[in-house]
Design an enzyme around this catalytic site. Structure first.
Site, PDB file in Angstrom:
ATOM      1  N   PRO A  83       2.711   6.314   3.563  1.00 12.94           N
ATOM      2  CA  PRO A  83       2.251   5.014   3.053  1.00 12.94           C
ATOM      3  C   PRO A  83       0.867   5.113   2.446  1.00 12.94           C
ATOM      4  O   PRO A  83      -0.055   5.669   3.040  1.00 12.94           O
ATOM      5  CB  PRO A  83       2.272   4.131   4.298  1.00 12.94           C
ATOM      6  CG  PRO A  83       3.375   4.697   5.117  1.00 12.94           C
ATOM      7  CD  PRO A  83       3.304   6.187   4.905  1.00 12.94           C
ATOM      8  N   CYS A  84       0.745   4.558   1.252  1.00 11.85           N
ATOM      9  CA  CYS A  84      -0.443   4.832   0.443  1.00 11.85           C
ATOM     10  C   CYS A  84      -1.458   3.703   0.452  1.00 11.85           C
ATOM     11  O   CYS A  84      -2.517   3.826  -0.153  1.00 11.85           O
ATOM     12  CB  CYS A  84      -0.019   5.104  -0.997  1.00 11.85           C
ATOM     13  SG  CYS A  84       0.805   3.695  -1.780  1.00 11.85           S
TER      14      CYS A  84
END
Length: 376
Positions: A83-84
């Protein structure tokens, strides 16, 4: 006989990256994600694979080996995008202290046990500016300590046939001594022309603000190869309903021409917070792109207040299906969950065409993969 190499997708979401690898000929064996709604989309669109829900911290290597029937060292490619949000340039509080910023270490934990031949990890380009590149170095060091040669590069999605300006950083690594190559651009100056917004969505039916259904007939036959490829043999399109915008937003849109933005809205109609804005601020807000433009980056919320997400012709926001087209998802991908959840799945994804270009680059580096492709 399997068509080519095998793939497991960590942090798979709806499955954009694994879809790109599947299009290149790989066999997707499993996907893992904390988001169970995205997992429903992944499971429906990857029936050959096993979806494993829950926290990545609770996912064991033994479980992955069990559901795939592999032994350690047999997997060809482990792909994934931790997850960025902790890294994104759109997150103004980004940094190494964000708990999401350390999830790449879970990816490396799985690498240590699975021992895949190849690794592909992707993330937002903003990763390069966190802690003066400290996370980049930590990822590289972690992979090298596990016996992998690694390189990274920021790729531009539009250079691989995606009708969208999108920058992603890709780490490619292997432990088999093969060279590491990144895909060569196929679109741009002296190459194929960029795929435009209108190239991508012009065959989709018109819908009014707040209307549309889960199944709609196409407005026309495919007008180009991009539309034909994404449609396949489908006769109806899903996820094509427009979110309902307020009467105030509808009034604002009447003043915004193609190529225009919030600067075209009369002052008295501007949101209060934007009345003090400089003309150089908020360049994409309330944007209505031209048909000949590339789309701006598709985010997890295609809110007209935050970006150029107004339809080029119609006074409404783009639909989930239009966002998916601009991400290069095939129309056969039906996104599950609420409309909000659907936008999140689309915005979080790697464009499949970008994933396919990366997969093809791996094939060009690894004779064993290309040989399997020839046999298939």
């Amino acid at each position: 006989m399997r068509r080519m190499g095998t793939v497991i997708d960590l942090f798979c979401g709806a499955g954009g990256l694994s879809e790109g690898f599947r299009q290149a000929g790989f066999e997707v064996l499993a996907g893992s994600d904390f988001d169970d709604t995205a997992g429903k989309t992944f499971a429906a669109t990857h029936p050959e694979a096993t979806f494993l829900g829950g926290r990545i911290q609770d996912l064991t290597v033994s479980r992955l080996l069990e559901v795939t029937g592999l032994k350690s060292g047999q997997l060809d490619v482990l792909v994934g995008g931790p997850p960025c949000q902790g890294y994104s340039v759109y997150n103004h509080n980004r940094g190494v202290d964000d708990p999401r910023a350390g999830l790449f270490r879970e990816y490396l934990r799985i690498v240590e046990g699975l021992r895949p031949k190849w690794l592909v990890m992707e993330n937002v380009s903003g990763l390069t500016s966190i802690a003066d590149g400290g996370i980049i170095r930590e990822i590289q060091t972690g992979m090298k300590e596990l016996g992998y040669e690694v390189d990274f590069k920021i790729l531009k999605a539009e250079e691989y046939g995606v009708p969208q300006e999108r920058r992603r950083i890709f780490f490619i690594a292997n432990r088999i001594g093969a060279p590491i190559r990144f895909p060569e651009p196929t679109h741009g100056k002296d190459l194929k022309p960029f795929v435009t917004i209108w190239d991508a969505i012009s065959d989709l039916p018109a819908v009014e603000n707040g209307k549309g259904g889960e199944l709609e007939k196409y407005a026309s036959a495919p007008s180009n190869s991009y539309q034909a490829e994404l449609r396949g043999n489908r006769k109806q399109v899903a996820n094509h309903a427009a979110p309902k915008l307020s009467s105030t937003n509808m009034e604002r849109m009447k003043h915004i021409p193609a190529g225009g933005s919030w600067r075209d809205i009369p002052f008295d109609l501007l949101p209060e917070g934007m009345k003090k804005a400089k003309r150089s601020d908020h360049t994409k807000r309330y944007g209505r792109p031209r048909k000949s433009d590339l789309a701006c980056t598709i985010l997890t919320k295609c809110d007209v207040h935050w970006g150029a997400y107004i339809h080029p012709e119609q006074d409404r926001a783009i639909t989930v299906r239009e966002a998916a087209r601009l991400q290069s998802f095939p129309d056969g991908f039906v996104f599950h969950g609420s409309r909000t959840e659907q936008y999140i799945q689309v915005g979080n994804a790697v464009p499949p065409l970008l994933g396919r270009a990366v997969a093809d680059a791996l094939i060009s580096c690894d004779y064993s993969l290309s040989r399997e492709k020839a046999v298939a």
